[in-house]
Design a protein around this motif. Structure first.
Motif, PDB file in Angstrom:
ATOM      1  N   UNK A   1       4.834  10.612  -6.474  1.00 43.11           N
ATOM      2  CA  UNK A   1       5.903  10.926  -7.438  1.00 43.11           C
ATOM      3  C   UNK A   1       5.330  11.285  -8.813  1.00 43.11           C
ATOM      4  N   UNK A   2       4.234  10.600  -9.190  1.00 44.82           N
ATOM      5  CA  UNK A   2       3.594  10.925 -10.472  1.00 44.82           C
ATOM      6  C   UNK A   2       3.032  12.348 -10.424  1.00 44.82           C
ATOM      7  N   UNK A   3       2.382  12.704  -9.295  1.00 46.08           N
ATOM      8  CA  UNK A   3       1.824  14.062  -9.162  1.00 46.08           C
ATOM      9  C   UNK A   3       2.955  15.095  -9.268  1.00 46.08           C
TER      10      UNK A   3
ATOM     11  N   UNK B   1       0.835  -1.208   0.000  1.00 50.37           N
ATOM     12  CA  UNK B   1       0.000   0.000   0.000  1.00 50.37           C
ATOM     13  C   UNK B   1       0.873   1.264   0.000  1.00 50.37           C
ATOM     14  N   UNK B   2       1.942   1.208   0.831  1.00 50.49           N
ATOM     15  CA  UNK B   2       2.855   2.365   0.925  1.00 50.49           C
ATOM     16  C   UNK B   2       3.495   2.703  -0.409  1.00 50.49           C
ATOM     17  N   UNK B   3       3.830   1.666  -1.152  1.00 54.04           N
ATOM     18  CA  UNK B   3       4.487   1.865  -2.456  1.00 54.04           C
ATOM     19  C   UNK B   3       3.537   2.554  -3.435  1.00 54.04           C
ATOM     20  N   UNK B   4       2.246   2.160  -3.375  1.00 53.04           N
ATOM     21  CA  UNK B   4       1.262   2.766  -4.276  1.00 53.04           C
ATOM     22  C   UNK B   4       1.145   4.251  -3.976  1.00 53.04           C
TER      23      UNK B   4
ATOM     24  N   UNK C   1      22.253   4.406   3.538  1.00 53.77           N
ATOM     25  CA  UNK C   1      22.045   3.199   2.736  1.00 53.77           C
ATOM     26  C   UNK C   1      20.597   2.720   2.783  1.00 53.77           C
ATOM     27  N   UNK C   2      19.668   3.659   2.745  1.00 57.97           N
ATOM     28  CA  UNK C   2      18.244   3.309   2.641  1.00 57.97           C
ATOM     29  C   UNK C   2      17.487   4.457   1.977  1.00 57.97           C
ATOM     30  N   UNK C   3      16.249   4.150   1.580  1.00 55.66           N
ATOM     31  CA  UNK C   3      15.410   5.133   0.889  1.00 55.66           C
ATOM     32  C   UNK C   3      14.737   6.038   1.919  1.00 55.66           C
ATOM     33  N   UNK C   4      14.287   7.214   1.463  1.00 56.54           N
ATOM     34  CA  UNK C   4      13.427   8.057   2.287  1.00 56.54           C
ATOM     35  C   UNK C   4      12.147   7.299   2.574  1.00 56.54           C
ATOM     36  N   UNK C   5      11.519   7.565   3.728  1.00 58.44           N
ATOM     37  CA  UNK C   5      10.186   7.007   3.961  1.00 58.44           C
ATOM     38  C   UNK C   5       9.203   7.821   3.123  1.00 58.44           C
ATOM     39  N   UNK C   6       7.967   7.344   3.032  1.00 57.89           N
ATOM     40  CA  UNK C   6       6.968   8.060   2.227  1.00 57.89           C
ATOM     41  C   UNK C   6       6.810   9.491   2.738  1.00 57.89           C
ATOM     42  N   UNK C   7       6.709   9.638   4.052  1.00 62.67           N
ATOM     43  CA  UNK C   7       6.459  10.968   4.620  1.00 62.67           C
ATOM     44  C   UNK C   7       7.667  11.880   4.476  1.00 62.67           C
ATOM     45  N   UNK C   8       8.861  11.300   4.505  1.00 60.83           N
ATOM     46  CA  UNK C   8      10.054  12.126   4.251  1.00 60.83           C
ATOM     47  C   UNK C   8      10.011  12.660   2.821  1.00 60.83           C
TER      48      UNK C   8
END
Lengths: 57, 544
Positions: free
Chosen positions: A13-15, A4-7, B116-123
């Motif tokens: 990112x698309x926006x 879900x997080x990836x979606x 060595x990791x990705x940002x979280x969604x909120x970051x």
């Protein structure tokens, strides 16, 4: 199954990318196609960006 | 009004431009040197790095950062070169959009490299959202207020969003430093800290040199000085290259060297285009600095490689000497005790009492197993080094396979397995009898060893110009991963390791080496765990 997080992340990112494209197309239309901008012929005419009046039509 | 504008533009007597960026309006050819001298090495590095690991996040981010940087360079040159006000307005707006993007990607890159990791969604949302403001407002009056014709400078008048962009860039730099500081305090790993330092210092220098125009303009009100700030960008290239070589950041030592050479080549080439002899001094000075930085790093890395080579050679010599020791000493010890056990078990010194006989038989079996193990290790080492001499003759593979199958029949029977053989045709091959026997024995014994119940079928046929020996069992079976490493040194299936702790894992490696030395091949196929395996040896037939 896609996480879900990836979606959510992909949608964001698309926006962001669409907003970037919008900006590019808009400046192209505004300045190259329509040539819609003001010329300042004298130094007195050149506005200060911090002056709110500069943004009024 | 339109006439007045046209007359003013004509009065400015600007030069025309070609390809958008080439024009005598550009105040100095050094600008091209400063821009392309920093852009080309950066693009080369980013491309090389990306092509060497397309799926790695830092590689993608570096490419995106350099792409945005490249766009910025191009449109900045357009603003210097073009004599057309609409083009100036368009290119200038592009700069306002691209500049914070470069900083955002730089922040993201540093984070991905250091942690060595990705940002979280909120970051991602937190750090990228401020970019929406520049995207949506740059096309409006908040981006550019208009075109300044008062002094013929071919300049746009920036709105508040441009300044917002500069503030954003400053915040991104602060975040980079902040993340680095946080990592430095938390991490205990000295190498990781040093690597993080190099990456951060390199990126910050790059960004500062990139912003130099804006910073210097604030203090000196002179745009021209700032344009040379980009000379600092290759320092970032140097830092990046150094971290690559030193810490294998991008796992490609060669990459660093290729990029360094390419960068120097471009810099030297650009000298050809500097016509003004006064400007030449700056070009040479800049190139000298780069040659010094890159040259020292290259020499260092080459020296390090040389040292490694010497160390490896020494370690290799020590290993060989150890193998010789095993050959002459350890095998000798086992042999001597095995002879003693053999003499006792064959009653050369009289009948042994039953409990002692049992011990002697165990001692004899253990010594035999140990000698076989040492021998297989030595064989593997010799085959690996290519020091084995094959005495090839024309031999009948059918007879050899039949002999070996009957020799191991007892072992199969003892395990309750059915060992069958089907070899109707004569298959003559040109090979070393002892070694081919060893190869065949290895795969048959291997199947017996790893089959708990059922059958082991040996079949020899000829197919075209090849003799094909297959050994099919109903044993443990193999996974895809097992099959991939089965014929490597010490390579064994996961389940096999669990069940047979005494095996060296060199048997099939030896088989592969022997068979390939005879122009053949050995492969294995299995439908999966507990579904049995089929080993196939192919050898070219010999026409007598």
């Amino acid at each position: 199954m896609v996480e879900k997080g990836k979606v959510k992340e992909k949608i964001f990112l698309v926006i962001l990318f669409v907003a970037f494209l919008y900006a590019v197309v808009e400046i192209y239309v505004e300045y190259i196609v329509r040539e819609d901008f003001t010329y300042f012929l004298t130094e007195e005419e050149v506005p200060n960006q911090f002056d709110a009046n500069a943004y009024l039509e | 009004m339109e006439n007045v504008i046209a007359e003013t533009i004509a009065a400015c007597e600007w030069y025309g431009s070609s390809f958008l960026v080439i024009s005598d309006n550009v105040f100095s050819p050094l600008l091209y040197y400063s821009y392309f001298g920093s852009l080309i090495p950066s693009v080369l590095i980013a491309l090389f790095v990306f092509l060497n690991g397309k799926n790695r996040l830092p590689n993608k981010l570096l490419l995106l950062m350099v792409a945005a940087f490249g766009g910025w360079i191009f449109f900045n040159l357009v603003t210097w070169a073009t004599e057309l006000p609409p083009m100036t307005m368009f290119a200038w707006s592009f700069l306002i959009i691209l500049e914070p993007l470069v900083y955002f990607f730089a922040l993201y890159f540093v984070y991905a490299m250091v942690f060595e990791r990705d940002f979280s969604f909120w970051q991602k949302v937190l750090f990228a959202s401020p970019l929406f403001v520049t995207f949506f407002l740059t096309p409006t009056k908040f981006g550019l207020l208009g075109y300044d014709l008062s002094n013929c400078d071919r300049a746009a008048v920036e709105g508040i969003v441009a300044t917002y962009g500069y503030a954003l860039e400053f915040i991104y730099i602060l975040l980079i430093v902040g993340f680095f500081g946080y990592f430095w305090l938390k991490s205990k790993d000295a190498i990781a800290r040093k690597r993080a330092t190099l990456i951060t210092v390199g990126i910050v220098l790059f960004l500062l040199s990139f912003s130099a125009g804006n910073i210097l303009e604030v203090f000196t009100e002179n745009w021209l000085i700032g344009q040379y700030g980009l000379f600092g960008a290759p320092i970032f290239v140097g830092f990046l290259a150094y971290s690559m070589v030193k810490y294998k950041t991008f796992n490609t030592k060669v990459l660093g060297t290729q990029v360094l050479v390419a960068a120097l080549w471009v810099l030297v080439l650009s000298m050809l285009f500097v016509r003004n002899i006064e400007n030449m001094k700056y070009v040479i000075a800049g190139t000298l600095v780069l040659v010094t930085i890159f040259g020292v790093q290259l020499i260092k890395s080459v020296k390090e490689l040389e040292h490694q080579k010497v160390r490896l050679q020494k370690a290799n010599d020590q290993q060989q000497s150890l193998m010789r020791f095993i050959n002459h000493q350890v095998k000798g010890f086992f042999n001597r005790t095995r002879i003693i056990f053999d003499a006792l078990r064959t009653n050369e010194y009289g009948e042994l009492p039953a409990p002692a006989r049992e011990l002697v038989e165990t001692g004899f079996a253990t010594d035999t197993e140990a000698i076989n193990m040492v021998r297989s290790l030595l064989d593997a080492a010799n085959l690996h080094d290519g020091t084995v001499e094959f005495k090839k003759i024309s031999l009948d593979l059918r007879a050899l396979v039949s002999d070996i199958t009957s020799q191991v029949q007892e072992v199969a029977k003892a395990k309750g397995l059915t060992l069958s053989i089907e070899a109707k045709e004569e298959a003559r091959v040109f090979g070393d009898l002892t070694h081919l026997a060893q190869a065949v024995r290895n795969i048959i014994e291997n199947s017996i060893q790893y089959t708990e119940r059922g059958v082991v079928q040996v079949a020899l046929t000829t197919q075209g110009k090849n003799a094909v020996l297959t050994v099919t069992d109903t044993g443990l079976g193999l996974t895809q991963e097992d099959m991939r490493r089965l014929f490597t040194q010490g390579g064994r299936g996961e389940e096999a390791k669990r069940r047979n702790v005494n095996s060296t894992g060199y048997g099939l490696y030896i088989t592969k080496k022997i068979v390939t030395a005879h122009g053949g091949d050995v492969v294995v196929h299995s439908a999966g765990r507990d579904k049995g395996s089929t080993f196939t040896i192919t050898l070219p037939l010999h026409k007598a």
